[in-house]
Design an enzyme around this catalytic site. Structure first.
Site, PDB file in Angstrom:
ATOM      1  N   ASP A  82       0.899  -1.035  -0.336  1.00  0.00           N
ATOM      2  CA  ASP A  82      -0.056   0.218   0.433  1.00  0.00           C
ATOM      3  C   ASP A  82       0.787   1.526   0.267  1.00  0.00           C
ATOM      4  O   ASP A  82       1.876   1.422   0.559  1.00  0.00           O
ATOM      5  CB  ASP A  82      -1.200   0.090   0.947  1.00  0.00           C
ATOM      6  CG  ASP A  82      -2.357   0.322   1.526  1.00  0.00           C
ATOM      7  OD1 ASP A  82      -2.677   1.295  -0.327  1.00  0.00           O
ATOM      8  OD2 ASP A  82      -2.495   1.338   1.971  1.00  0.00           O
ATOM      9  N   GLU A 134      -1.312   5.968  -9.244  1.00  0.00           N
ATOM     10  CA  GLU A 134      -2.320   6.425  -8.423  1.00  0.00           C
ATOM     11  C   GLU A 134      -2.303   7.994  -9.749  1.00  0.00           C
ATOM     12  O   GLU A 134      -1.150   8.275  -9.378  1.00  0.00           O
ATOM     13  CB  GLU A 134      -1.899   7.067  -7.327  1.00  0.00           C
ATOM     14  CG  GLU A 134      -3.166   8.227  -6.565  1.00  0.00           C
ATOM     15  CD  GLU A 134      -3.530   8.396  -4.976  1.00  0.00           C
ATOM     16  OE1 GLU A 134      -3.124   7.365  -4.298  1.00  0.00           O
ATOM     17  OE2 GLU A 134      -3.562   9.151  -4.643  1.00  0.00           O
ATOM     18  N   HIS A 180      -7.717   9.660   2.934  1.00  0.00           N
ATOM     19  CA  HIS A 180      -7.606   9.117   4.277  1.00  0.00           C
ATOM     20  C   HIS A 180      -8.084   9.627   6.121  1.00  0.00           C
ATOM     21  O   HIS A 180      -7.841  10.774   6.224  1.00  0.00           O
ATOM     22  CB  HIS A 180      -5.755   8.530   4.091  1.00  0.00           C
ATOM     23  CG  HIS A 180      -5.425   8.122   2.973  1.00  0.00           C
ATOM     24  ND1 HIS A 180      -4.914   8.688   2.147  1.00  0.00           N
ATOM     25  CD2 HIS A 180      -5.647   7.114   2.944  1.00  0.00           C
ATOM     26  CE1 HIS A 180      -4.768   7.531   1.334  1.00  0.00           C
ATOM     27  NE2 HIS A 180      -5.082   6.958   1.416  1.00  0.00           N
ATOM     28  N   GLY A 181      -8.254   8.539   6.815  1.00  0.00           N
ATOM     29  CA  GLY A 181      -7.987   9.170   8.664  1.00  0.00           C
ATOM     30  C   GLY A 181     -10.097   8.632   8.325  1.00  0.00           C
ATOM     31  O   GLY A 181     -10.993   8.673   7.839  1.00  0.00           O
ATOM     32  N   HIS A 211      -9.325   4.788  -1.934  1.00  0.00           N
ATOM     33  CA  HIS A 211      -8.464   4.709  -1.506  1.00  0.00           C
ATOM     34  C   HIS A 211      -9.521   5.544   0.042  1.00  0.00           C
ATOM     35  O   HIS A 211     -10.367   6.383  -0.741  1.00  0.00           O
ATOM     36  CB  HIS A 211      -7.110   5.662  -1.262  1.00  0.00           C
ATOM     37  CG  HIS A 211      -6.324   4.481  -2.097  1.00  0.00           C
ATOM     38  ND1 HIS A 211      -4.933   4.037  -1.379  1.00  0.00           N
ATOM     39  CD2 HIS A 211      -5.707   4.156  -3.512  1.00  0.00           C
ATOM     40  CE1 HIS A 211      -4.226   3.513  -1.820  1.00  0.00           C
ATOM     41  NE2 HIS A 211      -5.070   3.608  -2.984  1.00  0.00           N
ATOM     42  N   ALA A 213     -11.521   5.046   2.143  1.00  0.00           N
ATOM     43  CA  ALA A 213     -12.625   3.964   2.116  1.00  0.00           C
ATOM     44  C   ALA A 213     -13.468   3.765   3.410  1.00  0.00           C
ATOM     45  O   ALA A 213     -14.625   3.314   2.537  1.00  0.00           O
ATOM     46  CB  ALA A 213     -12.977   3.631   0.845  1.00  0.00           C
ATOM     47  N   ASP A 256      -8.998   0.950   6.117  1.00  0.00           N
ATOM     48  CA  ASP A 256      -7.552   0.700   7.395  1.00  0.00           C
ATOM     49  C   ASP A 256      -7.773   1.398   8.721  1.00  0.00           C
ATOM     50  O   ASP A 256      -8.879   1.025   9.350  1.00  0.00           O
ATOM     51  CB  ASP A 256      -6.386   1.556   6.839  1.00  0.00           C
ATOM     52  CG  ASP A 256      -5.410   1.186   8.145  1.00  0.00           C
ATOM     53  OD1 ASP A 256      -5.652   0.072   8.586  1.00  0.00           O
ATOM     54  OD2 ASP A 256      -4.528   1.789   7.819  1.00  0.00           O
ATOM     55  N   SER A 257      -9.227   2.479   8.485  1.00  0.00           N
ATOM     56  CA  SER A 257      -9.222   3.036   9.407  1.00  0.00           C
ATOM     57  C   SER A 257     -10.622   2.940  10.217  1.00  0.00           C
ATOM     58  O   SER A 257     -10.722   2.502  11.346  1.00  0.00           O
ATOM     59  CB  SER A 257      -9.490   5.281   9.175  1.00  0.00           C
ATOM     60  OG  SER A 257      -8.763   4.835   8.905  1.00  0.00           O
TER      61      SER A 257
HETATM   62  O1  G3H Z   1      -3.863   4.648   3.264  1.00  0.00           O
HETATM   63  C1  G3H Z   1      -2.655   4.622   4.556  1.00  0.00           C
HETATM   64  C2  G3H Z   1      -2.808   2.852   5.078  1.00  0.00           C
HETATM   65  O2  G3H Z   1      -4.282   3.737   6.156  1.00  0.00           O
HETATM   66  C3  G3H Z   1      -1.733   2.680   6.191  1.00  0.00           C
HETATM   67  O3  G3H Z   1      -1.433   3.837   7.465  1.00  0.00           O
HETATM   68  O4  G3H Z   1       1.359   4.373   7.258  1.00  0.00           O
HETATM   69  O5  G3H Z   1      -0.697   4.616   8.782  1.00  0.00           O
HETATM   70  O6  G3H Z   1       0.355   2.359   7.853  1.00  0.00           O
HETATM   71  P1  G3H Z   1       0.146   3.236   7.595  1.00  0.00           P
HETATM   72  P1  13P Z   2      -8.631   4.680   5.007  1.00  0.00           P
HETATM   73  O1  13P Z   2      -8.225   5.515   6.262  1.00  0.00           O
HETATM   74  O2  13P Z   2     -10.373   5.392   5.075  1.00  0.00           O
HETATM   75  O3  13P Z   2      -9.709   3.494   5.810  1.00  0.00           O
HETATM   76  O4  13P Z   2      -8.369   4.494   4.243  1.00  0.00           O
HETATM   77  C1  13P Z   2      -7.494   3.488   3.898  1.00  0.00           C
HETATM   78  C2  13P Z   2      -6.294   3.412   2.125  1.00  0.00           C
HETATM   79  O5  13P Z   2      -6.313   4.246   1.712  1.00  0.00           O
HETATM   80  C3  13P Z   2      -5.306   2.622   2.785  1.00  0.00           C
HETATM   81  O6  13P Z   2      -4.252   3.028   1.087  1.00  0.00           O
HETATM   82 ZN    ZN Z   3      -4.611   4.571   0.593  1.00  0.00          ZN
END
Ligand code: G3H
Ligand code: 13P
Ligand code: ZN
Length: 309
Positions: A82, A134, A180-181, A211, A213, A256-257
Site C-alpha cells: 500500500d 495513482e 485517509h483517516g 483509497h 474508503a 484501514d481506519s
Molecule cells: O493509506 C494509508 C493506510 O491507512 C496505512 O496507514 O501508513 O499509518 O500504516 P499507515
Molecule cells: P481509510 O483511512 O479510509 O481506511 O483508507 C485506507 C487506505 O486508503 C489505505 O490505502
Molecule cells: Zn490509501
C-alpha cells in the site's frame, strides 16, 4: 491455494458490479479477523501492507502471517504493498513475495509520476507481479501518508488514458473526494461520481481503486468516545456511496481506519469494564471478533464480494 494476483479478482468484480476489499494488516489479530470473516462468506481478499506496517511488524512476519492464513482458510488472497513511494520499496516487496504493489507517484509531476510508475511496472511485470498507480491527490493524515487539504486535488480525467498507456499499470487509484483517516468531510459527504464516470468511459473495462474508503462506523466512534476517547466530528464515506462506486468501475476499496476504530473502541470498552485485567489475550480476543464482524458486514453489505470464489 498459493498467493494470487488481483487480475482475475478485478476482471470478475468489474463484470459482476462488485468490489474487492483491500484491508490493511499490521498484526496477527487483524490478519485473523479479516481472513476468518472472508472464509465464512466465501470472499476473495486483498491484504495490504503499508511502509508503516513493514516498519512496525517487519516484512517477514506479515508475510508468514498471511501464508498461515492461506493455509488455514484456503482463500485466494492477494498481498499488496500500500502506497509504495519509491522503486526500492516496490522492488523489495516484489522480491519478498508480494503479488501486487502500489507505486504512489501522485506527489510528483505528471511526467515524473509516469517515469517512476513505469520503472516499477517493468520490474514487477517481469516477476509476475501487478501494479497499481495513482493520479490525483487524496487529503488526509496517517503515519506515512500525509497530504494537506490544500494540496489535495481531484484526478483529471483528461490525463488517465495517457498515464495508463505509457506506464502499463494494471489498476489506477483516483481522487474523487475521499481522504485517509477518520475525519473525511467537514460538512455533507460528497464524492465526484461525475469524474469516476468520465474516467470509466475513457478507460473501458479498467479497474479503478478507491483509497480513503472507510465509513468511520459510528458504533465504534461512539464506543471510543464513551470510554475515554475524544474523536468529535469523525466522519467517513457513507456506505451507499461505496456501493454505488462498486457498481461502477471501482474494483478495489481500501479500508484501514474502520479496522483501527473497531479495534481501539473494543479495547477501550474492555478496559473500562475490566480495569484490573492485564492479559493481552483477554482484550485482543474481543477486538479480533469485532474486526471479523466488521469485515463480514463490509463484504456482504458494502462490497458485494461474498460467494464470489
Ligand atoms: O493509506 C494509508 C493506510 O491507512 C496505512 O496507514 O501508513 O499509518 O500504516 P499507515
Ligand atoms: P481509510 O483511512 O479510509 O481506511 O483508507 C485506507 C487506505 O486508503 C489505505 O490505502
Ligand atoms: Zn490509501
Amino acid at each position: 491455494m498459493p498467493l494470487v494476483t488481483s487480475t482475475e479478482m478485478f476482471r470478475k468484480a468489474y463484470e459482476g458490479g462488485y468490489a474487492i476489499g483491500a484491508f490493511n494488516v499490521n498484526n496477527m489479530e487483524i490478519v485473523q479477523g479479516i481472513t476468518e470473516a472472508a472464509k465464512e462468506v466465501n470472499s476473495p481478499l486483498i491484504l495490504q501492507v503499508s511502509a508503516g506496517a513493514r516498519k512496525y511488524a517487519k516484512h517477514v512476519y506479515l508475510m508468514k502471517l498471511i501464508e498461515a492464513a492461506i493455509e488455514d482458510t484456503n482463500l485466494p488472497i492477494c498481498v499488496h504493498l500500500d502506497h509504495g513511494d519509491s522503486f526500492e520499496v516496490c522492488k523489495s516487496c516484489v522480491d519478498g513475495g508480494f503479488t501486487s504493489v502500489m507505486i504512489d507517484g501522485s506527489k510528483h509531476s505528471f511526467e515524473d509520476n509516469i517515469a517512476l510508475t513505469k520503472q516499477v511496472v517493468d520490474y514487477a511485470h517481469a516477476h509476475g507481479v501487478v501494479v497499481e498507480g495513482e493520479l490525483g491527490k487524496l487529503a488526509g493524515i496517517e503515519d506515512d501518508v500525509n497530504v494537506s487539504e490544500e494540496d489535495a486535488q481531484f484526478t483529471n480525467p483528461a490525463e488517465v488514458e495517457e498515464f495508463v498507456e505509457r506506464t502499463g499499470v494494471d489498476s489506477l487509484a483516483i481522487a474523487i473526494g475521499t481522504s485517509h483517516g477518520a475525519f473525511k468531510f467537514k460538512g455533507e459527504p460528497r464524492l465526484r461520481f461525475d469524474i469516476l464516470d468520465e474516467i470509466s468511459k475513457r478507460l473501458p473495462n479498467f479497474p479503478i481503486v478507491l483509497h480513503g474508503a472507510s465509513s468511520v462506523i459510528p458504533k465504534y466512534v461512539d464506543m471510543i468516545n464513551a470510554n475515554g476517547g475524544n474523536m468529535p466530528g469523525a466522519q467517513g464515506v457513507p456506505e451507499d456511496m461505496l456501493r454505488k462506486a462498486a457498481g461502477m468501475a471501482v474494483c478495489k476499496i481500501n479500508i484501514d481506519s474502520d479496522l483501527r476504530l473497531a479495534m481501539t473502541g473494543t479495547v477501550r470498552e474492555y478496559f473500562a469494564q475490566h480495569p484490573d485485567h492485564f492479559d493481552p489475550r483477554q482484550y485482543l480476543s474481543p477486538a479480533r471478533a469485532n474486526i471479523k464482524e466488521l469485515v463480514k458486514h463490509k463484504i456482504i453489505n458494502v462490497l458485494g464480494s461474498n460467494d464470489k470464489i
